[in-house]
Design a protein around this motif. Structure first.
Motif, PDB file in Angstrom:
ATOM      1  N   CYS A  11      13.698 -63.896  51.431  1.00  0.00           N
ATOM      2  CA  CYS A  11      12.315 -63.913  51.925  1.00  0.00           C
ATOM      3  C   CYS A  11      12.015 -65.290  52.531  1.00  0.00           C
ATOM      4  N   PRO A  12      11.773 -65.369  53.851  1.00  0.00           N
ATOM      5  CA  PRO A  12      11.490 -66.667  54.462  1.00  0.00           C
ATOM      6  C   PRO A  12      10.242 -67.354  53.906  1.00  0.00           C
ATOM      7  N   LEU A  13       9.202 -66.590  53.617  1.00  0.00           N
ATOM      8  CA  LEU A  13       7.992 -67.196  53.057  1.00  0.00           C
ATOM      9  C   LEU A  13       8.263 -67.737  51.658  1.00  0.00           C
ATOM     10  N   CYS A  14       9.120 -67.057  50.897  1.00  0.00           N
ATOM     11  CA  CYS A  14       9.484 -67.545  49.562  1.00  0.00           C
ATOM     12  C   CYS A  14      10.133 -68.922  49.655  1.00  0.00           C
ATOM     13  N   LEU A  15      11.038 -69.082  50.609  1.00  0.00           N
ATOM     14  CA  LEU A  15      11.716 -70.364  50.785  1.00  0.00           C
ATOM     15  C   LEU A  15      10.728 -71.459  51.184  1.00  0.00           C
ATOM     16  N   THR A  16       9.773 -71.102  52.040  1.00  0.00           N
ATOM     17  CA  THR A  16       8.758 -72.067  52.454  1.00  0.00           C
ATOM     18  C   THR A  16       7.864 -72.448  51.273  1.00  0.00           C
ATOM     19  N   VAL A  17       7.499 -71.476  50.454  1.00  0.00           N
ATOM     20  CA  VAL A  17       6.659 -71.751  49.282  1.00  0.00           C
ATOM     21  C   VAL A  17       7.404 -72.645  48.294  1.00  0.00           C
ATOM     22  N   VAL A  18       8.696 -72.399  48.102  1.00  0.00           N
ATOM     23  CA  VAL A  18       9.494 -73.240  47.198  1.00  0.00           C
ATOM     24  C   VAL A  18       9.542 -74.667  47.728  1.00  0.00           C
ATOM     25  N   GLU A  19       9.733 -74.822  49.028  1.00  0.00           N
ATOM     26  CA  GLU A  19       9.728 -76.167  49.625  1.00  0.00           C
ATOM     27  C   GLU A  19       8.384 -76.847  49.398  1.00  0.00           C
ATOM     28  N   ARG A  20       7.304 -76.090  49.572  1.00  0.00           N
ATOM     29  CA  ARG A  20       5.961 -76.646  49.399  1.00  0.00           C
ATOM     30  C   ARG A  20       5.729 -77.040  47.946  1.00  0.00           C
ATOM     31  N   LEU A  21       6.135 -76.197  47.007  1.00  0.00           N
ATOM     32  CA  LEU A  21       5.987 -76.519  45.586  1.00  0.00           C
ATOM     33  C   LEU A  21       6.752 -77.790  45.231  1.00  0.00           C
ATOM     34  N   ALA A  22       7.981 -77.885  45.715  1.00  0.00           N
ATOM     35  CA  ALA A  22       8.792 -79.074  45.432  1.00  0.00           C
ATOM     36  C   ALA A  22       8.193 -80.305  46.118  1.00  0.00           C
ATOM     37  N   GLY A  23       7.705 -80.137  47.339  1.00  0.00           N
ATOM     38  CA  GLY A  23       7.113 -81.258  48.061  1.00  0.00           C
ATOM     39  C   GLY A  23       5.846 -81.784  47.409  1.00  0.00           C
ATOM     40  N   LEU A  24       5.097 -80.905  46.776  1.00  0.00           N
ATOM     41  CA  LEU A  24       3.869 -81.311  46.093  1.00  0.00           C
ATOM     42  C   LEU A  24       4.137 -81.862  44.697  1.00  0.00           C
ATOM     43  N   GLY A  25       5.374 -81.756  44.250  1.00  0.00           N
ATOM     44  CA  GLY A  25       5.724 -82.241  42.915  1.00  0.00           C
ATOM     45  C   GLY A  25       5.163 -81.355  41.817  1.00  0.00           C
ATOM     46  N   ALA A  26       4.991 -80.094  42.111  1.00  0.00           N
ATOM     47  CA  ALA A  26       4.434 -79.161  41.123  1.00  0.00           C
ATOM     48  C   ALA A  26       5.426 -78.920  39.997  1.00  0.00           C
ATOM     49  N   ASP A  27       4.890 -78.797  38.808  1.00  0.00           N
ATOM     50  CA  ASP A  27       5.708 -78.470  37.642  1.00  0.00           C
ATOM     51  C   ASP A  27       5.820 -76.948  37.588  1.00  0.00           C
ATOM     52  N   ALA A  28       6.634 -76.400  38.476  1.00  0.00           N
ATOM     53  CA  ALA A  28       6.748 -74.950  38.628  1.00  0.00           C
ATOM     54  C   ALA A  28       8.160 -74.504  38.271  1.00  0.00           C
ATOM     55  N   THR A  29       8.250 -73.240  37.867  1.00  0.00           N
ATOM     56  CA  THR A  29       9.526 -72.601  37.558  1.00  0.00           C
ATOM     57  C   THR A  29       9.694 -71.433  38.502  1.00  0.00           C
TER      58      THR A  29
END
Length: 174
Positions: A71-89
């Protein structure tokens, strides 16, 4: 045209106009009901009834993103989460090795049972979990920019917070 035919035609025309009026009133009632029963995010006021389990439980609230590598949007969301420094799993149905280069340092959990509980939703799905692994808030983003606003909103929530209706006044526009 005879008077009886004219009367019948005008009667049917009046009946059709009344049905159009009734349809317009029912549409307005449906829109009003939708506006009253939604939160400020625009979602139904009832909280999601999903439990991912104790494996995803976290103190104070944990952000989980259900993603798929295709999913291209999934990859973009993961990049955004990592870029924001979110404590996400990241929750996925794929082997963790698939996400070795794609996760950008975020932890990946491959759990088929938890994935089945959200797989009917359109990926990606951002979820805010409570300490027991129950989903308190959920967002199905359609743009990567929604990740920023959602994380900012969720950062301001208190434990056990906003799962109900925001109230009628919250939907008013000045």
């Amino acid at each position: 045209m005879t008077p009886s035919i004219a009367f019948a035609l005008s009667t049917w025309a009046a009946i059709i106009l009344l049905f159009f009026g009734l349809a317009a009133v029912l549409r307005e009632v449906r829109l009003l009901r939708g506006m009253v029963t939604r939160t400020t995010d625009g979602f139904v006021a009832a909280p999601p009834d999903l439990v991912l389990g104790p494996r995803f439980a976290g103190a104070g609230g944990r952000i989980v993103a259900a993603v798929d590598s295709g999913c291209p949007l999934c990859l973009t969301v993961v990049e955004r989460l990592a870029g924001l420094g979110a404590d996400a799993t990241l929750l996925t149905h794929e082997p963790p090795t698939t996400w070795a280069d794609l996760a950008h340092g975020l932890p990946v959990i491959s759990d088929g049972e938890a994935w089945r509980s959200v797989s009917h939703l359109s990926s990606p799905a951002l979820m805010l979990l409570d300490g027991t692994g129950r989903v308190r808030r959920m967002l199905l983003p359609v743009r990567a920019a929604e990740v920023d606003t959602t994380l900012a909103d969720w950062a301001g929530l208190k434990p056990g917070g906003d799962t109900g209706d925001a109230g009628v006044g919250a939907h008013s526009r000045p």
